[in-house]
Design a protein around this motif. Structure first.
Motif, mmCIF file in Angstrom:
data_model
loop_
_atom_site.group_PDB
_atom_site.id
_atom_site.type_symbol
_atom_site.label_atom_id
_atom_site.label_comp_id
_atom_site.label_asym_id
_atom_site.label_seq_id
_atom_site.Cartn_x
_atom_site.Cartn_y
_atom_site.Cartn_z
ATOM 1 N N GLY A 75 0.779 -1.232 0.000
ATOM 2 C CA GLY A 75 0.000 0.000 0.000
ATOM 3 C C GLY A 75 0.806 1.276 0.000
ATOM 4 N N VAL A 76 2.123 1.178 -0.067
ATOM 5 C CA VAL A 76 2.945 2.387 -0.036
ATOM 6 C C VAL A 76 2.981 3.041 -1.408
ATOM 7 N N GLU A 77 2.601 4.309 -1.460
ATOM 8 C CA GLU A 77 2.610 5.062 -2.710
ATOM 9 C C GLU A 77 3.508 6.287 -2.641
ATOM 10 N N GLU A 78 3.844 6.719 -1.412
ATOM 11 C CA GLU A 78 4.611 7.952 -1.257
ATOM 12 C C GLU A 78 6.016 7.839 -1.826
ATOM 13 N N VAL A 79 6.636 6.681 -1.639
ATOM 14 C CA VAL A 79 8.027 6.496 -2.051
ATOM 15 C C VAL A 79 8.197 5.112 -2.654
ATOM 16 N N ALA A 80 9.323 4.936 -3.349
ATOM 17 C CA ALA A 80 9.643 3.646 -3.954
ATOM 18 C C ALA A 80 11.077 3.277 -3.610
ATOM 19 N N VAL A 81 11.398 2.008 -3.777
ATOM 20 C CA VAL A 81 12.761 1.537 -3.542
ATOM 21 C C VAL A 81 13.734 2.346 -4.407
ATOM 22 N N GLY A 82 14.817 2.813 -3.772
ATOM 23 C CA GLY A 82 15.825 3.602 -4.475
ATOM 24 C C GLY A 82 15.674 5.096 -4.313
ATOM 25 N N ASP A 83 14.547 5.571 -3.767
ATOM 26 C CA ASP A 83 14.365 7.009 -3.565
ATOM 27 C C ASP A 83 15.296 7.523 -2.472
ATOM 28 N N PHE A 84 15.886 8.702 -2.707
ATOM 29 C CA PHE A 84 16.685 9.397 -1.694
ATOM 30 C C PHE A 84 15.739 10.254 -0.876
ATOM 31 N N VAL A 85 15.726 10.063 0.429
ATOM 32 C CA VAL A 85 14.719 10.715 1.265
ATOM 33 C C VAL A 85 15.335 11.339 2.512
ATOM 34 N N VAL A 86 14.644 12.359 3.014
ATOM 35 C CA VAL A 86 14.892 12.912 4.343
ATOM 36 C C VAL A 86 13.781 12.379 5.242
ATOM 37 N N LEU A 87 14.145 11.933 6.436
ATOM 38 C CA LEU A 87 13.150 11.409 7.360
ATOM 39 C C LEU A 87 12.555 12.538 8.194
ATOM 40 N N ASN A 88 11.255 12.454 8.433
ATOM 41 C CA ASN A 88 10.581 13.454 9.269
ATOM 42 C C ASN A 88 9.774 12.732 10.348
ATOM 43 N N TRP A 89 9.482 13.438 11.414
ATOM 44 C CA TRP A 89 8.755 12.795 12.514
ATOM 45 C C TRP A 89 7.286 13.194 12.564
ATOM 46 N N ARG A 90 6.770 13.689 11.413
ATOM 47 C CA ARG A 90 5.355 14.061 11.375
ATOM 48 C C ARG A 90 4.734 13.548 10.083
ATOM 49 N N ALA A 91 4.505 12.237 9.992
ATOM 50 C CA ALA A 91 3.801 11.686 8.837
ATOM 51 C C ALA A 91 2.328 12.062 8.971
ATOM 52 N N VAL A 92 1.852 12.920 8.096
ATOM 53 C CA VAL A 92 0.485 13.440 8.232
ATOM 54 C C VAL A 92 -0.533 12.369 7.850
ATOM 55 N N CYS A 93 -1.721 12.460 8.478
ATOM 56 C CA CYS A 93 -2.729 11.420 8.275
ATOM 57 C C CYS A 93 -3.609 11.678 7.066
ATOM 58 N N GLY A 94 -3.829 12.959 6.727
ATOM 59 C CA GLY A 94 -4.701 13.296 5.603
ATOM 60 C C GLY A 94 -6.179 13.212 5.928
#
Length: 362
Positions: A75-94
């Motif tokens: 079910g993950v759509e935000e990112v894919a394997v291989g993406d370069f990301v910054v981690l945040n501590w506020r994943a919004v619920c929407g």
């Protein structure tokens, strides 16, 4: 299958941290495993070690991080394997009332990964701010991953994960500083220097840096402070008024978070000015102000939580501004260290010797 990696663990209040083997499970629905490339040493990590956040020991420390997505769950759509990301501590619920109003930066139901990472013996770990990135790999909610330009170095990008974003956001988002404003910043460590940089980025006419440490004032000057005030020698409120034709600053940002510094921020602002609290107070602190002064001075008193940032909006923007030379994020890095040097970095931070130590992982 689950993986064994190294992680920095705080076992009990005040005890030195240890690098131990930990278990990172495969990502479940809505989760991602990230191979951490760099992680800044933030004062919040030290607060966890000292028991100043909660008593959920053992903690897996580290949260100002960047890396590459290694695996994602269903079910993950935000990112894919291989993406370069910054981690945040506020994943919004929407879905909460703030998100439904389009104010995702105020999401009231942010979330983290649901599966625990553990010690080898199965003891569950409490990841700092739901991240736990002083580790070769970590498990997070996919919404905690924000894609940014992979040309940006991980050491720089990871800084946006907490303190630097909080400081810049307090000026740009919370205040918000307007072109031509006068701004004063109380406390010029990592967060305060970032607030100075944010005020400069917003085209403030004058940025007054206030601290008791000449070294920190020199840091602030590098980020755009036009005036330096050492409060060992002068009253900060009077100094700000003297530098602003007797009126006070349009915006005053308290990056310390103590009752006395917030009172200084409150009274150092102009009539109808804005005072912003971004420094984090401790639970026992109390603030007393004459209610008549709150009424008579007008303006606004605001708190800034994570710089009122929306990671999906602000992280890529700040990386772009850095790469275009508009803001020098590299200048926040005092030293690059290995995973087993975190305890040493805490000591240097406590002594005020560093702006940011950054753990670089293989």
């Amino acid at each position: 299958m689950a993986q064994e990696v190294r992680g920095v663990i705080a076992h009990k209040e005040g005890a030195p941290v240890e690098v131990l083997d930990i278990v990172v499970p495969d990502p479940g629905p809505g989760e991602a495993v990230v191979a951490v490339q760099a992680c800044g040493v933030c004062h919040t990590d030290l607060q966890y070690r000292e028991g100043g956040i909660d008593d959920g020991f053992p903690f897996l420390l580290g949260h100002e991080a960047a890396g590459v997505v290694e695996a994602v769950g269903d079910g993950v759509e935000e990112v894919a394997v291989g993406d370069f990301v910054v981690l945040n501590w506020r994943a919004v619920c929407g879905r909460c009332r703030a998100c439904r109003r389009g104010r995702h930066e105020y999401c009231f139901d942010t979330h983290n990964a649901t599966q625990p990472m553990t010690l080898i013996d199965g003891t569950p770990l409490s990841p700092a701010l739901g991240i736990g990135a002083f580790a070769d790999k970590t498990l997070v909610a996919a919404g905690q991953c924000t894609k940014v330009d992979p040309e940006c170095s991980p050491e720089v990008a990871g800084l946006l994960g907490c303190g630097i974003m909080a400081g810049i956001g307090s000026a740009v988002n919370t205040a918000p500083v307007q072109r031509g404003d006068t701004v004063a910043v109380i406390g010029c460590g990592g967060v305060g220097s970032a607030a100075v940089a944010g005020a400069d980025l917003a085209a403030a006419r004058r940025v007054i840096a206030i601290d008791i440490d000449p070294k920190k004032l020199s840091w602030a000057e590098k980020f755009g402070a036009t005036d330096l005030v050492n409060v060992r020698h002068v009253d900060p409120v009077e100094a700000v008024r003297e530098l602003t034709d007797g009126f006070g600053a349009d915006v005053v940002i308290d990056a310390v978070g103590r009752p006395e510094t917030f009172k200084q921020a409150f009274y150092a602002r102009d009539l109808a000015g804005t005072a912003v609290l971004v420094g984090v107070p401790t639970p026992e602190m109390k603030l007393e102000l004459p209610l008549l002064d709150v009424f008579a001075r007008g303006g606004a008193v605001k708190s800034s939580w994570y710089g009122d940032c929306l990671p999906s909006r602000d992280f890529p923007t700040l990386v772009d501004l850095h790469q275009r030379g508009r803001i020098d994020l590299d200048a926040f890095i005092t030293e690059r260290i290995a995973l087993d040097e975190v305890e040493h970095a805490f000591d240097r931070m406590h002594r005020g010797e560093v702006l940011r130590s950054v753990v670089v992982l293989g």
